[in-house]
Design an enzyme around this catalytic site. Structure first.
Site, mmCIF file in Angstrom:
data_model
loop_
_atom_site.group_PDB
_atom_site.id
_atom_site.type_symbol
_atom_site.label_atom_id
_atom_site.label_comp_id
_atom_site.label_asym_id
_atom_site.label_seq_id
_atom_site.Cartn_x
_atom_site.Cartn_y
_atom_site.Cartn_z
ATOM 1 N N LYS A 263 0.847 -1.200 0.000
ATOM 2 C CA LYS A 263 0.000 0.000 0.000
ATOM 3 C C LYS A 263 0.882 1.251 0.000
ATOM 4 O O LYS A 263 2.010 1.206 0.471
ATOM 5 C CB LYS A 263 -0.871 0.020 1.269
ATOM 6 C CG LYS A 263 -2.013 -0.974 1.276
ATOM 7 C CD LYS A 263 -2.839 -0.835 2.542
ATOM 8 C CE LYS A 263 -3.989 -1.827 2.555
ATOM 9 N NZ LYS A 263 -4.989 -1.593 1.522
ATOM 10 N N ARG A 337 -10.205 -11.586 1.958
ATOM 11 C CA ARG A 337 -10.995 -12.690 1.399
ATOM 12 C C ARG A 337 -10.225 -14.008 1.471
ATOM 13 O O ARG A 337 -10.811 -15.081 1.545
ATOM 14 C CB ARG A 337 -11.419 -12.342 -0.039
ATOM 15 C CG ARG A 337 -10.293 -12.087 -0.990
ATOM 16 C CD ARG A 337 -10.696 -11.314 -2.233
ATOM 17 N NE ARG A 337 -10.765 -9.866 -2.002
ATOM 18 C CZ ARG A 337 -11.122 -8.983 -2.923
ATOM 19 N NH1 ARG A 337 -11.444 -9.389 -4.140
ATOM 20 N NH2 ARG A 337 -11.157 -7.698 -2.645
HETATM 21 N N1 BES Z 1 -8.198 -3.738 4.412
HETATM 22 C C1 BES Z 1 -8.315 -3.359 3.058
HETATM 23 C C2 BES Z 1 -9.624 -2.639 2.765
HETATM 24 C C3 BES Z 1 -9.690 -1.192 3.153
HETATM 25 C C4 BES Z 1 -9.036 -0.232 2.413
HETATM 26 C C5 BES Z 1 -10.491 -0.803 4.202
HETATM 27 C C6 BES Z 1 -9.146 1.102 2.765
HETATM 28 C C7 BES Z 1 -10.597 0.525 4.546
HETATM 29 C C8 BES Z 1 -9.929 1.477 3.828
HETATM 30 C C9 BES Z 1 -8.283 -4.594 2.167
HETATM 31 O O1 BES Z 1 -7.474 -5.618 2.603
HETATM 32 C C10 BES Z 1 -7.745 -4.157 0.853
HETATM 33 O O2 BES Z 1 -6.617 -3.770 0.804
HETATM 34 N N2 BES Z 1 -8.564 -4.207 -0.177
HETATM 35 C C11 BES Z 1 -8.183 -3.783 -1.458
HETATM 36 C C12 BES Z 1 -8.714 -4.762 -2.470
HETATM 37 C C13 BES Z 1 -8.188 -4.558 -3.860
HETATM 38 C C14 BES Z 1 -6.725 -4.908 -3.904
HETATM 39 C C15 BES Z 1 -8.976 -5.421 -4.807
HETATM 40 C C16 BES Z 1 -8.777 -2.396 -1.689
HETATM 41 O O3 BES Z 1 -9.903 -2.157 -1.298
HETATM 42 O O4 BES Z 1 -8.058 -1.543 -2.227
HETATM 43 MN MN MN Z 2 -5.461 -5.414 1.971
#
Ligand code: BES
Ligand code: MN
Ligand code: ZN
Length: 494
Positions: A263, A337
Site C-alpha cells: 500500500k 478474502r
Molecule cells: N483492508 C483493506 C480494505 C480497506 C481499504 C479498508 C481502505 C478501509 C480502507 C483490504 O485488505 C484491501 O486492501 N482491499 C483492497 C482490495 C483490492 C486490492 C482489490 C482495496 O480495497 O483496495
Molecule cells: Mn489489503
C-alpha cells in the site's frame, strides 16, 4: 461506568443532588408545578425550547430551586431512538467542560431501544483511549443515574443497554490498539478471557493446527509475517444444543501493509483497524456473556498480519484453500478474502442456521456507502431483511448490495479455480462474489464495514460497529424462536 435506575419525577429531580442534571423533554409536556416543571413550561412558552425538534437545548448553571449545579434541558422531538441519541449527544457536548463525576438524567419513559441509544451516546461521549497514552486524562464520569417513571419496567432495557455498551466498548478499544499492542496472540488472549464471564468456550489454533486443517489460503497470507497466526473459535450456548447456531466470522488482519502489493505510505497506519471485524465478534461475545440470550452462537476469527517479506506471498502465486479450490493471488492486498474463505469452509462443521462474516474488506465499499451504512450482502431475502431491520433498531445501519453472478466474471483465472481480484469496477461486490464461492452450504451474509468500523481525521478511532446491529439480530432470533426465524433454517436445507 456505572448505570443505575431511580424513580425520579421532575419534582424529585429538582432536589436531586448530582454534579449535572439532564432533563429529556418530550414533545408533550406533563403537567408539573415543581421548580423544574415550571422552568421548562416557561422556556417553551417564551420560545426558547422548541419541542417539535430533537436536540434543542438550554444549558444553565446554579438555577434557583434546583439542587444540581449544572442543568441541561434537551428536547426529544418525535422521540425516536435516533432523536434520543441526538439529544443525549448534544447534552453531553454541553457538559463536556463540566467534568462531572455524577450525572443524572430524567427520562419521560423507558422504551428499550431509546434507553439503549441513550446509554450508547453517554458511553461514546465519555470513552477515553488510554492503553498506549498514559498522559490522557481518564474519563471523569463514574455514576450515571437514569431517573424513570417506573424502575421495574425499565430494568430489562437497562440490562440490555449495559451489555451493548460493554460489547461496543470492547470492540472499540481493541480496534484502537496499535498493531504492536494487538497481535493475533493478543486477540486470542482477549477471547480466552471472555470464557470467565459466562457460558463461553474458547479454542485457539496455531500454525500447526491450521496447516493440518488444510487452510492453505489463510496460511499463505500469514507466511510473510514474524508474528504467528491464530485461528480463534468461540462458542456461546444459550439454547438447547440441538438449535443450529449462528456463526459469526470476523476478519482479523492485525495489520495490513498490502504485502508485496504494498500500500502507499500515506495513511497506512489506519490499517491497524483491519481487525475491526474480529473485534466486533469479541464485542458480541462480551455482550452475550452479560445478557445470556437463548441463542447459540459460534465466533470464528482468523487472525494474522499481512506483511511483505522474503517469504511472503507473491502476485501470481496459487494457493489451495481448505475447500479444495485453488486461488490465484493476483494482488496480495486482497488478503481479507483469502483468510475469510478458509474460515467460511471451517464454519460448515457447525451446521449453522446462518453464517455472517464481518470484514473491513474493500476501499470500494467506502466509496459506495461512506461511513453511514455498512455494505450488506446476503444469499437469502429473509436474512437480509432481518439484518436490515436489526441495523435500523440499533441505529447501526447497513444497506443491501447485489450478488448477481455477472459480477463474478472478472474473477476467472487461467491458472487456478478463481482469482482473488477482478478489475476495479464494483470492488465491494466482486469481493463478496469471491466469498460466496465458499459459502454454498448455508445461508450466508457478509458485512463490509470498511467505511463504518472507524473514523479518520481528527476523530480518528474505532466506532465499535457493527456490534449493535449484530446484537439486535441475535436477540431477534430469540424473540421469535418461532416462524420467521425457522424459515431461515428451513430454507437452508432446501
Ligand atoms: N483492508 C483493506 C480494505 C480497506 C481499504 C479498508 C481502505 C478501509 C480502507 C483490504 O485488505 C484491501 O486492501 N482491499 C483492497 C482490495 C483490492 C486490492 C482489490 C482495496 O480495497 O483496495
Ligand atoms: Mn489489503
Ligand atoms: Zn485488509
Amino acid at each position: 461506568m456505572n448505570f443505575q435506575l431511580k424513580p425520579l419525577t421532575l419534582a424529585q429531580a429538582s432536589s436531586f443532588k448530582t454534579d449535572a442534571l439532564v432533563v429529556l423533554v418530550p414533545s408533550t409536556l406533563p403537567r408539573d408545578s415543581s421548580a423544574l416543571g415550571t422552568l421548562i413550561a416557561q422556556a417553551v412558552r417564551c420560545g426558547d425550547l422548541d419541542l417539535a425538534k430533537p436536540a434543542k437545548m438550554l444549558s444553565m448553571w446554579r438555577v434557583p430551586g434546583i439542587v444540581a449545579s449544572r442543568l441541561v434541558l434537551v428536547t426529544l422531538g418525535e422521540g425516536q431512538p435516533k432523536h434520543w441519541r441526538q439529544a443525549v449527544t448534544a447534552a453531553m457536548g454541553a457538559l463536556k467542560s463540566a467534568q462531572a463525576k455524577d450525572l443524572a438524567l430524567v427520562l419521560p419513559s423507558s422504551p428499550t431501544e431509546q434507553v439503549c441509544a441513550l446509554a450508547q451516546a453517554i458511553a461514546d461521549a465519555s470513552y477515553v483511549y488510554t492503553a498506549t497514552k498514559p498522559s490522557a486524562e481518564a474519563a471523569k464520569l463514574k455514576n450515571v443515574t437514569l431517573g424513570v417513571p417506573d424502575v421495574k419496567s425499565a430494568q430489562g432495557a437497562l440490562a440490555q443497554a449495559k451489555a451493548r455498551v460493554a460489547g461496543i466498548t470492547l470492540a472499540r478499544e481493541w480496534g484502537n490498539r496499535p498493531a504492536n499492542h494487538a497481535t493475533p496472540d493478543h486477540l486470542a488472549k482477549v477471547a480466552q478471557s471472555l470464557t470467565r464471564l459466562g457460558p463461553i468456550q474458547c479454542q485457539v489454533l496455531g500454525p500447526k493446527e491450521v496447516k493440518r486443517l488444510g487452510m492453505g489460503s489463510f496460511e499463505a497470507v500469514a507466511q510473510g509475517a514474524e508474528t504467528s497466526l491464530r485461528f480463534i473459535v468461540l462458542r456461546y450456548q444459550g439454547a438447547a444444543a440441538s438449535v443450529a447456531p449462528t456463526v459469526l466470522v470476523g476478519k482479523g488482519i492485525t495489520f495490513d501493509t498490502g504485502g508485496i502489493s504494498l500500500k502507499p505510505g500515506a495513511g497506512m497506519d489506519e490499517m491497524k483497524f483491519d481487525m475491526c471485524g474480529a473485534a466486533s465478534v469479541l464485542g458480541i461475545f462480551r455482550a452475550l456473556a452479560d445478557l445470556r440470550p437463548a441463542v447459540n452462537v459460534v465466533g470464528l476469527i482468523p487472525a494474522c498480519e499481512n506483511m511483505p517479506d522474503g517469504r511472503a506471498l507473491k502476485p501470481g502465486d496459487v494457493v489451495t484453500s481448505m475447500s479444495g479450490q485453488t486461488i490465484e493471488v493476483l494482488n496480495t492486498d486482497a488478503e481479507g478474502r483469502l483468510i475469510l474463505c478458509d474460515a467460511l469452509t471451517y464454519a460448515e462443521r457447525f451446521k449453522p442456521a446462518a453464517v455472517i462474516d464481518i470484514a473491513t474488506l474493500t476501499g470500494a465499499c467506502v466509496i459506495a456507502l461512506g461511513s453511514v451504512r455498512s455494505g450488506m450482502f446476503a444469499t437469502q431475502d429473509d436474512l437480509a431483511q432481518a439484518l436490515m431491520h436489526a441495523g435500523e433498531q440499533s441505529l447501526d445501519l447497513c444497506w443491501r448490495m447485489p450478488l448477481d453472478d455477472e459480477y463474478a466474471e472478472g474473477l476467472k483465472s487461467n491458472f487456478a479455480d478463481v482469482a482473488n481480484v477482478g478489475d476495479r469496477s464494483a470492488g465491494a461486490v466482486t469481493a463478496a462474489k469471491f466469498l460466496q464461492r465458499f459459502a454454498g452450504k448455508f445461508p450466508w451474509a457478509h458485512l463490509d464495514i470498511a467505511g463504518t468500523a472507524w473514523k479518520s481525521g481528527g476523530a480518528k478511532g474505532a466506532t465499535g460497529r457493527p456490534v449493535g446491529l449484530l446484537l439486535s439480530y441475535l436477540l431477534s432470533l430469540q424473540a421469535s424462536a418461532t416462524p420467521a426465524k425457522k424459515s431461515v433454517a428451513r430454507r437452508a436445507k432446501a
